[in-house]
Design a protein around this motif. Structure first.
Motif, PDB file in Angstrom:
ATOM      1  N   VAL A   1       0.821  -1.212   0.000  1.00 12.94           N
ATOM      2  CA  VAL A   1       0.000   0.000   0.000  1.00 12.94           C
ATOM      3  C   VAL A   1       0.855   1.263   0.000  1.00 12.94           C
ATOM      4  CG1 VAL A   1      -1.974  -1.125   1.098  1.00 12.94           C
ATOM      5  CG2 VAL A   1      -0.296   0.061   2.520  1.00 12.94           C
ATOM      6  N   CYS A   2       2.157   1.120   0.153  1.00 12.72           N
ATOM      7  CA  CYS A   2       3.068   2.270   0.192  1.00 12.72           C
ATOM      8  C   CYS A   2       3.462   2.671  -1.230  1.00 12.72           C
ATOM      9  CB  CYS A   2       4.309   1.895   1.008  1.00 12.72           C
ATOM     10  SG  CYS A   2       5.640   3.110   0.901  1.00 12.72           S
ATOM     11  N   ASN A   3       3.165   3.913  -1.577  1.00  5.79           N
ATOM     12  CA  ASN A   3       3.501   4.377  -2.923  1.00  5.79           C
ATOM     13  C   ASN A   3       5.008   4.393  -3.164  1.00  5.79           C
ATOM     14  OD1 ASN A   3       0.817   4.695  -3.577  1.00  5.79           O
ATOM     15  ND2 ASN A   3       0.769   6.845  -3.018  1.00  5.79           N
ATOM     16  N   LEU A   4       5.801   4.795  -2.173  1.00  6.01           N
ATOM     17  CA  LEU A   4       7.261   4.795  -2.329  1.00  6.01           C
ATOM     18  C   LEU A   4       7.771   3.377  -2.592  1.00  6.01           C
ATOM     19  CD1 LEU A   4      10.045   6.145  -2.255  1.00  6.01           C
ATOM     20  CD2 LEU A   4      10.012   5.866   0.238  1.00  6.01           C
ATOM     21  N   CYS A   5       7.267   2.419  -1.838  1.00  8.33           N
ATOM     22  CA  CYS A   5       7.682   1.021  -2.034  1.00  8.33           C
ATOM     23  C   CYS A   5       7.327   0.541  -3.438  1.00  8.33           C
ATOM     24  CB  CYS A   5       7.029   0.116  -0.996  1.00  8.33           C
ATOM     25  SG  CYS A   5       7.474   0.504   0.702  1.00  8.33           S
TER      26      CYS A   5
ATOM     27  N   ASP B   1      15.070   4.472   8.474  1.00  2.85           N
ATOM     28  CA  ASP B   1      13.930   4.590   9.388  1.00  2.85           C
ATOM     29  C   ASP B   1      13.252   5.951   9.301  1.00  2.85           C
ATOM     30  OD1 ASP B   1      14.236   1.995  10.307  1.00  2.85           O
ATOM     31  OD2 ASP B   1      15.435   2.578  12.053  1.00  2.85           O
ATOM     32  N   ILE B   2      14.018   6.995   9.074  1.00  3.88           N
ATOM     33  CA  ILE B   2      13.421   8.335   8.910  1.00  3.88           C
ATOM     34  C   ILE B   2      12.524   8.344   7.681  1.00  3.88           C
ATOM     35  CG2 ILE B   2      13.908  10.750   8.337  1.00  3.88           C
ATOM     36  CD1 ILE B   2      16.424  10.487  10.131  1.00  3.88           C
ATOM     37  N   VAL B   3      13.020   7.796   6.586  1.00  2.00           N
ATOM     38  CA  VAL B   3      12.205   7.709   5.369  1.00  2.00           C
ATOM     39  C   VAL B   3      10.993   6.816   5.629  1.00  2.00           C
ATOM     40  CG1 VAL B   3      12.162   6.908   2.968  1.00  2.00           C
ATOM     41  CG2 VAL B   3      14.147   8.162   3.823  1.00  2.00           C
ATOM     42  N   GLY B   4      11.206   5.692   6.322  1.00  2.00           N
ATOM     43  CA  GLY B   4      10.109   4.773   6.625  1.00  2.00           C
ATOM     44  C   GLY B   4       8.996   5.403   7.433  1.00  2.00           C
ATOM     45  N   ARG B   5       9.349   6.249   8.382  1.00  2.00           N
ATOM     46  CA  ARG B   5       8.333   6.892   9.218  1.00  2.00           C
ATOM     47  C   ARG B   5       7.566   7.982   8.471  1.00  2.00           C
ATOM     48  NH1 ARG B   5      12.413   6.363  13.116  1.00  2.00           N
ATOM     49  NH2 ARG B   5      13.092   8.493  12.817  1.00  2.00           N
ATOM     50  N   THR B   6       8.167   8.566   7.457  1.00  2.00           N
ATOM     51  CA  THR B   6       7.533   9.692   6.760  1.00  2.00           C
ATOM     52  C   THR B   6       7.059   9.341   5.348  1.00  2.00           C
ATOM     53  OG1 THR B   6       9.680  10.475   5.951  1.00  2.00           O
ATOM     54  CG2 THR B   6       8.910  11.370   8.057  1.00  2.00           C
ATOM     55  N   ARG B   7       7.212   8.093   4.954  1.00  2.00           N
ATOM     56  CA  ARG B   7       6.916   7.717   3.558  1.00  2.00           C
ATOM     57  C   ARG B   7       5.467   7.929   3.178  1.00  2.00           C
ATOM     58  NH1 ARG B   7       5.995   1.494   3.923  1.00  2.00           N
ATOM     59  NH2 ARG B   7       5.591   1.408   6.153  1.00  2.00           N
ATOM     60  N   TYR B   8       4.510   7.632   4.055  1.00  2.00           N
ATOM     61  CA  TYR B   8       3.107   7.847   3.725  1.00  2.00           C
ATOM     62  C   TYR B   8       2.803   9.333   3.606  1.00  2.00           C
ATOM     63  CZ  TYR B   8       2.229   2.938   5.004  1.00  2.00           C
ATOM     64  OH  TYR B   8       2.230   1.578   5.082  1.00  2.00           O
ATOM     65  N   PHE B   9       3.412  10.148   4.446  1.00  2.00           N
ATOM     66  CA  PHE B   9       3.172  11.585   4.415  1.00  2.00           C
ATOM     67  C   PHE B   9       3.656  12.188   3.092  1.00  2.00           C
ATOM     68  CE2 PHE B   9       4.583  15.960   5.190  1.00  2.00           C
ATOM     69  CZ  PHE B   9       3.398  16.527   5.607  1.00  2.00           C
ATOM     70  N   PHE B  10       4.872  11.827   2.684  1.00  2.00           N
ATOM     71  CA  PHE B  10       5.454  12.430   1.479  1.00  2.00           C
ATOM     72  C   PHE B  10       5.042  11.746   0.175  1.00  2.00           C
ATOM     73  CE2 PHE B  10       8.519  14.000   4.664  1.00  2.00           C
ATOM     74  CZ  PHE B  10       8.433  15.352   4.376  1.00  2.00           C
ATOM     75  N   PHE B  11       4.816  10.447   0.208  1.00  2.00           N
ATOM     76  CA  PHE B  11       4.559   9.717  -1.032  1.00  2.00           C
ATOM     77  C   PHE B  11       3.140   9.162  -1.131  1.00  2.00           C
ATOM     78  CE2 PHE B  11       9.101   9.560  -0.291  1.00  2.00           C
ATOM     79  CZ  PHE B  11       9.585   9.984  -1.510  1.00  2.00           C
ATOM     80  N   GLY B  12       2.422   9.156  -0.019  1.00  2.00           N
ATOM     81  CA  GLY B  12       1.050   8.687  -0.036  1.00  2.00           C
ATOM     82  C   GLY B  12       0.920   7.194   0.214  1.00  2.00           C
TER      83      GLY B  12
ATOM     84  N   SER C   1      -1.965   3.831  -0.604  1.00  2.00           N
ATOM     85  CA  SER C   1      -3.159   3.327  -1.279  1.00  2.00           C
ATOM     86  C   SER C   1      -4.071   2.670  -0.252  1.00  2.00           C
ATOM     87  CB  SER C   1      -2.768   2.290  -2.338  1.00  2.00           C
ATOM     88  OG  SER C   1      -1.890   2.854  -3.279  1.00  2.00           O
ATOM     89  N   ASN C   2      -5.329   2.535  -0.597  1.00  2.00           N
ATOM     90  CA  ASN C   2      -6.270   1.860   0.300  1.00  2.00           C
ATOM     91  C   ASN C   2      -6.067   0.356   0.321  1.00  2.00           C
ATOM     92  OD1 ASN C   2      -7.511   4.222   1.098  1.00  2.00           O
ATOM     93  ND2 ASN C   2      -8.968   4.172  -0.603  1.00  2.00           N
ATOM     94  N   GLU C   3      -5.507  -0.180  -0.741  1.00  2.00           N
ATOM     95  CA  GLU C   3      -5.218  -1.612  -0.832  1.00  2.00           C
ATOM     96  C   GLU C   3      -3.959  -1.804  -1.658  1.00  2.00           C
ATOM     97  OE1 GLU C   3      -8.186  -2.721  -4.490  1.00  2.00           O
ATOM     98  OE2 GLU C   3      -9.028  -2.641  -2.478  1.00  2.00           O
ATOM     99  N   CYS C   4      -3.432  -3.022  -1.633  1.00  2.00           N
ATOM    100  CA  CYS C   4      -2.205  -3.295  -2.388  1.00  2.00           C
ATOM    101  C   CYS C   4      -2.426  -2.974  -3.859  1.00  2.00           C
ATOM    102  CB  CYS C   4      -1.785  -4.758  -2.255  1.00  2.00           C
ATOM    103  SG  CYS C   4      -1.247  -5.192  -0.599  1.00  2.00           S
ATOM    104  N   GLN C   5      -1.473  -2.302  -4.430  1.00  2.00           N
ATOM    105  CA  GLN C   5      -1.581  -1.940  -5.832  1.00  2.00           C
ATOM    106  C   GLN C   5      -1.445  -3.180  -6.699  1.00  2.00           C
ATOM    107  OE1 GLN C   5       0.962   1.298  -6.979  1.00  2.00           O
ATOM    108  NE2 GLN C   5       0.350   2.535  -5.231  1.00  2.00           N
ATOM    109  N   ILE C   6      -2.201  -3.205  -7.761  1.00  2.00           N
ATOM    110  CA  ILE C   6      -2.107  -4.306  -8.718  1.00  2.00           C
ATOM    111  C   ILE C   6      -0.940  -3.979  -9.645  1.00  2.00           C
ATOM    112  CG2 ILE C   6      -3.262  -5.522 -10.590  1.00  2.00           C
ATOM    113  CD1 ILE C   6      -5.923  -4.729  -9.201  1.00  2.00           C
ATOM    114  N   PRO C   7       0.043  -4.869  -9.705  1.00  2.00           N
ATOM    115  CA  PRO C   7       1.198  -4.586 -10.548  1.00  2.00           C
ATOM    116  C   PRO C   7       0.811  -4.577 -12.019  1.00  2.00           C
ATOM    117  CG  PRO C   7       1.349  -6.780  -9.572  1.00  2.00           C
ATOM    118  CD  PRO C   7       0.130  -6.130  -9.021  1.00  2.00           C
TER     119      PRO C   7
END
Length: 148
Positions: free
Chosen positions: A22-26, A117-128, A130-136
């Protein structure tokens, strides 16, 4: 970290990246890995599917990780976490990035993981998120492990 649970170990393809679906950065990072992985050696798995959940349980059982907002890389029977997982994947997929990989390995793991860890804690804030896992997309769908 060695994988002890044989049931899980037998179901995980070598060179598998587990990531937050669900992590856009990931998801951007996975798309990047797909582009540089010319040999298509990396398998992919959302942390939210059954194999991803079992992998997390294995890690939590060993009490080494308390909060799993990280990328996990399974390679040759071992589990790599955080910055080491990212660097290991990069080293296996791209010769062009090998200098960058070798440079970052000189940095102490605690420093690399602190930044991670800093990026991990802020990744949703900066990158958004999804409501569910993205379909590749269909180009990398065959590399995904969907369920066990």
């Amino acid at each position: 970290m060695e994988v002890k649970n044989l049931e899980i170990k037998d179901k995980i393809p070598n060179k598998t990246v587990f990531f937050d679906g669900v992590c856009n950065l990931c998801n951007y990072w996975v798309q990047f890995v797909d582009k540089i992985d010319n040999k298509k050696i990396i398998s992919l798995c959302h942390l939210q599917n059954s194999l991803g959940i079992k992998m997390q349980e294995e890690i939590f059982k060993n009490n080494r990780v308390k909060n799993l907002s990280t990328i996990i890389f399974y390679f040759e029977g071992k589990i790599y976490l955080k910055s080491t997982a990212v660097l290991k994947v990069m080293s296996l997929t791209s010769n062009k990035l090998s200098f960058f990989y070798k440079f970052l390995l000189f940095l102490p793991t605690f420093f690399r993981d602190f930044c991670y860890d800093i990026v991990g804690r802020t990744r949703y804030f900066f990158f958004g998120k999804s409501n569910e896992c993205q379909i590749p997309n269909k180009n990398i769908l065959s590399r995904f492990i969907h369920e066990i």
